[in-house]
Design an enzyme around this catalytic site. Structure first.
Site, PDB file in Angstrom:
ATOM      1  N   SER A  51      -4.231  -7.489 -23.635  1.00 54.44           N
ATOM      2  CA  SER A  51      -3.700  -8.321 -24.725  1.00 54.44           C
ATOM      3  C   SER A  51      -3.074  -7.514 -25.852  1.00 54.44           C
ATOM      4  CB  SER A  51      -4.804  -9.244 -25.260  1.00 54.44           C
ATOM      5  OG  SER A  51      -5.919  -8.490 -25.687  1.00 54.44           O
ATOM      6  N   CYS A  81      -6.951 -15.158 -19.366  1.00 50.96           N
ATOM      7  CA  CYS A  81      -7.590 -13.888 -19.739  1.00 50.96           C
ATOM      8  C   CYS A  81      -6.903 -13.262 -20.958  1.00 50.96           C
ATOM      9  CB  CYS A  81      -7.646 -12.977 -18.518  1.00 50.96           C
ATOM     10  SG  CYS A  81      -8.917 -11.705 -18.664  1.00 50.96           S
ATOM     11  N   ARG A 110     -13.048 -10.347 -27.080  1.00 49.08           N
ATOM     12  CA  ARG A 110     -12.422  -9.594 -25.987  1.00 49.08           C
ATOM     13  C   ARG A 110     -13.490  -8.860 -25.161  1.00 49.08           C
ATOM     14  NH1 ARG A 110      -9.700  -5.286 -27.833  1.00 49.08           N
ATOM     15  NH2 ARG A 110      -8.619  -5.186 -25.865  1.00 49.08           N
ATOM     16  N   ARG A 140     -12.826  -8.063 -16.811  1.00 50.66           N
ATOM     17  CA  ARG A 140     -12.918  -7.684 -18.238  1.00 50.66           C
ATOM     18  C   ARG A 140     -12.578  -8.891 -19.118  1.00 50.66           C
ATOM     19  NH1 ARG A 140      -9.432  -3.897 -20.258  1.00 50.66           N
ATOM     20  NH2 ARG A 140      -8.139  -4.126 -18.418  1.00 50.66           N
ATOM     21  N   HIS A 175      -8.907 -16.095 -13.782  1.00 50.45           N
ATOM     22  CA  HIS A 175      -7.561 -15.936 -13.214  1.00 50.45           C
ATOM     23  C   HIS A 175      -7.345 -16.814 -11.983  1.00 50.45           C
ATOM     24  CE1 HIS A 175      -6.491 -12.142 -15.359  1.00 50.45           C
ATOM     25  NE2 HIS A 175      -7.787 -11.918 -15.312  1.00 50.45           N
ATOM     26  N   GLU A 177      -4.687 -17.666 -10.729  1.00 51.51           N
ATOM     27  CA  GLU A 177      -3.493 -17.168 -10.023  1.00 51.51           C
ATOM     28  C   GLU A 177      -3.847 -16.149  -8.945  1.00 51.51           C
ATOM     29  OE1 GLU A 177      -4.423 -16.361 -13.005  1.00 51.51           O
ATOM     30  OE2 GLU A 177      -4.024 -14.269 -13.471  1.00 51.51           O
TER      31      GLU A 177
HETATM   32  N1  GLN Z   1      -9.741  -7.273 -21.569  1.00 48.94           N
HETATM   33  C1  GLN Z   1      -8.335  -7.533 -21.500  1.00 48.94           C
HETATM   34  C2  GLN Z   1      -7.729  -7.668 -22.892  1.00 48.94           C
HETATM   35  O1  GLN Z   1      -8.361  -7.500 -23.887  1.00 48.94           O
HETATM   36  C3  GLN Z   1      -8.059  -8.776 -20.705  1.00 48.94           C
HETATM   37  C4  GLN Z   1      -8.320  -8.546 -19.238  1.00 48.94           C
HETATM   38  C5  GLN Z   1      -7.526  -9.418 -18.306  1.00 48.94           C
HETATM   39  O2  GLN Z   1      -6.538 -10.041 -18.679  1.00 48.94           O
HETATM   40  N2  GLN Z   1      -7.908  -9.405 -17.057  1.00 48.94           N
HETATM   41  O3  GLN Z   1      -6.569  -7.918 -22.956  1.00 48.94           O
END
Ligand code: GLN
Length: 201
Positions: A51, A81, A110, A140, A175, A177
């Site tokens: 992100s 995500c 996050r 994550r 996700h 997708e």
């Molecule tokens: N931890 C990631 C972030 O802070 C997000 C992880 C993901 O999109 N699979 O952007």
């Protein structure tokens, strides 16, 4: 009626997987990297990835303000995500220089579910997605610490909020997708169709 045109923000992340899932959900899907491309879509997906990187590239490519303007104007948007983080009005632990598009009155943490090697899959029941639970792939992944009154919680996992909707903005920690199950993308495509008809779903 022609297929809705849905863009995937293509600055970083799993763009191709979303394009495939959207096409399977009967949308005309294409990448969005420039403000002119954003202006042409009926709806937008913000993919998973990182992100902070997506945020910095959106500023660099002159997309941050146009994105905020379109989301404010009611364009349907779906974030997975990292994309969920981008749609949060507030991040609990932002990296320096990290901005969000916003659109959902929620506070997101996050990497809340742990590090890359703690990624996991779990069945998640999602409001608005008929049939069996969705196979949630968490990488994550963030969770939602809290939502404001105008945001609706669509799913929880382990006592934490993992899917939220506010008006035409939809966000999941996981996700869809990556699974080959296109029901969440179909829900979003239906939201975009309703928006084009001047309704909200
Ligand atoms: N931890 C990631 C972030 O802070 C997000 C992880 C993901 O999109 N699979 O952007």
């Amino acid at each position: 009626m022609t297929a809705p045109v849905i863009g995937v923000l293509a600055l970083q992340g799993d763009v191709r997987e979303h394009l495939t899932a959207l096409a399977a959900a009967a949308a005309e899907a294409g990448p969005v990297r420039r403000p002119e491309e954003l202006a042409e879509v009926d709806g937008l997906v913000i993919p998973g990835g990182e992100s902070t990187t997506i945020s910095k590239l959106a500023v660099l490519f002159g997309l941050m303000e146009p994105l905020r303007a379109r989301v404010r104007a009611g364009m349907p948007v779906y974030g997975t995500c990292a994309g969920m983080i981008m749609l949060a009005d507030k991040i609990l632990d932002p990296r320096s220089g990290q901005e969000t598009v916003g659109g959902i009155d929620m506070i997101v943490r996050r990497n809340a579910f742990g590090r890359q090697n703690e990624s996991f899959e779990a069945a998640v029941e999602v409001k608005g997605v008929p049939g069996e639970p969705v196979e949630g792939v968490f990488i994550r992944a963030p969770w939602v610490e809290s939502v404001g009154a105008s945001a609706e919680v669509l799913a929880e996992h382990g006592g934490h909020i993992v899917a939220v909707r506010q008006g035409n903005a939809l966000a999941t920690s996981f996700h869809p997708e990556l699974t080959g199950d296109h029901r969440v993308h179909r829900l979003f495509t239906d939201m975009v169709r309703a928006y084009r008809r001047g309704e909200s779903l």
